[in-house]
Design a protein around this motif. Structure first.
Motif, PDB file in Angstrom:
ATOM      1  N   GLN A  58      -3.796  -1.383  -3.174  1.00  0.00           N
ATOM      2  CA  GLN A  58      -2.602  -0.597  -3.477  1.00  0.00           C
ATOM      3  C   GLN A  58      -2.619  -0.192  -4.937  1.00  0.00           C
ATOM      4  OE1 GLN A  58       1.124  -1.581  -1.716  1.00  0.00           O
ATOM      5  NE2 GLN A  58       2.328  -0.962  -3.498  1.00  0.00           N
ATOM      6  N   GLN A  91      -6.386  -4.204   1.677  1.00  0.00           N
ATOM      7  CA  GLN A  91      -5.884  -2.927   1.184  1.00  0.00           C
ATOM      8  C   GLN A  91      -5.841  -2.966  -0.333  1.00  0.00           C
ATOM      9  OE1 GLN A  91      -2.037  -2.418   2.950  1.00  0.00           O
ATOM     10  NE2 GLN A  91      -2.828  -2.095   5.028  1.00  0.00           N
ATOM     11  N   TYR A 143      -1.885   3.266  -0.810  1.00  0.00           N
ATOM     12  CA  TYR A 143      -2.909   2.235  -0.652  1.00  0.00           C
ATOM     13  C   TYR A 143      -4.092   2.780   0.137  1.00  0.00           C
ATOM     14  CZ  TYR A 143      -0.928   1.347   4.045  1.00  0.00           C
ATOM     15  OH  TYR A 143      -0.489   1.462   5.334  1.00  0.00           O
TER      16      TYR A 143
END
Length: 265
Positions: free
Chosen positions: A54, A52, A204
């Motif tokens: 973010q 991910q 994210y």
């Protein structure tokens, strides 16, 4: 794996902007915009790699008058979803380029070499949009072409999260995940000092949705990352927009890849 970006204010119309906002040029230059980009692997047993990206946005205004004029809508669960033309108001943006995007964006049908990239737009109220470009502002249609997930059918999306700066981070995250209203501090400007006003948002992007290929730490596929912010102010004379980015073309053009920083992951 984080990289901090301190964004600069575009200066092309600085004097006129200051006059319209009723402040000095030095006051506008005192606005601080920081973006933290962090790669996180939220792997689980069933999914060994769940990368991910973010993005944490923190805007600090030096004056109460600027805070009062800033268009910063409250986050609302019912607003979360895809929406076009978010750049016409306060907008948190980020442009990405690299192998991950190359494998997602449709390349020119004549196989002409291009520089694909993607754009993220996010409003503080929860709306968002992700767009794909095969090359500089191509296609030129408005609104731009939505970015699709690796399956080629579903629109790519972001997920909102509480900012790491928030004292109510855990409570806000629980509320966001449940689709309910976060604590009051999530929407209110945080006065970190006697004369400063903070506005924060975080979200994210799950990178797995953009590619069906599993990636490793060294093969994330993001080579350039260009976070940007448009701050829209409502004044007695009309709207005023200020543009922030790590580097600027003249006039400001967030799409100009010559000014994009390398993502130091």
């Amino acid at each position: 794996m984080s990289q901090i970006f301190n964004l600069c204010l575009a200066t092309d119309t600085l004097a006129a902007d200051a006059e319209q906002l009723g402040v000095t040029i030095a006051d506008l230059q005192g606005i601080e915009v920081e973006v933290v980009a962090t790669l996180v692997n939220r792997a689980v047993i069933a999914q060994p790699t769940e990368w991910q990206l973010q993005l944490d946005y923190c805007i600090t205004l030096p004056l109460k008058s600027l805070s009062a004029q800033l268009y910063w809508p409250n986050w609302q669960a019912e607003q979360v979803g895809f929406a076009d033309y978010l750049w016409e108001q306060t907008c948190l943006e980020c442009f990405l380029a690299g192998e991950l995007i190359n494998s997602t964006v449709t390349i020119d049908k004549d196989n002409i070499q291009t520089n694909p990239y993607m754009e993220i737009n996010a409003s503080p109220d929860g709306r968002y949009a992700l767009y794909q470009f095969a090359d500089y502002r191509k296609p030129a249609t408005l609104p731009p072409t939505p970015l699709l997930q690796g399956n080629g059918q579903t629109r790519a999306s972001i997920d909102w999260t509480a900012t790491p700066f928030s004292v109510s981070n855990a409570a806000d995250n629980a509320a966001l995940q449940a689709g309910s209203i976060p604590t009051p501090s999530f929407n209110d400007p945080l006065a970190a000092g006697a004369k400063t006003y903070h506005f924060e948002r975080s979200f994210y992007l799950s990178l797995n949705q953009l590619s069906q290929v599993q990636t490793t730490n060294d093969e994330i596929g993001i080579e350039y990352l260009h976070p940007c912010v448009i701050l829209s102010f409502d004044t007695k004379l009309g709207k005023t927009a200020l543009y922030f980015a790590p580097n600027h073309a003249a006039p400001p053009d967030f799409h100009d890849m010559q000014y994009w920083p390398v993502f130091d992951k």
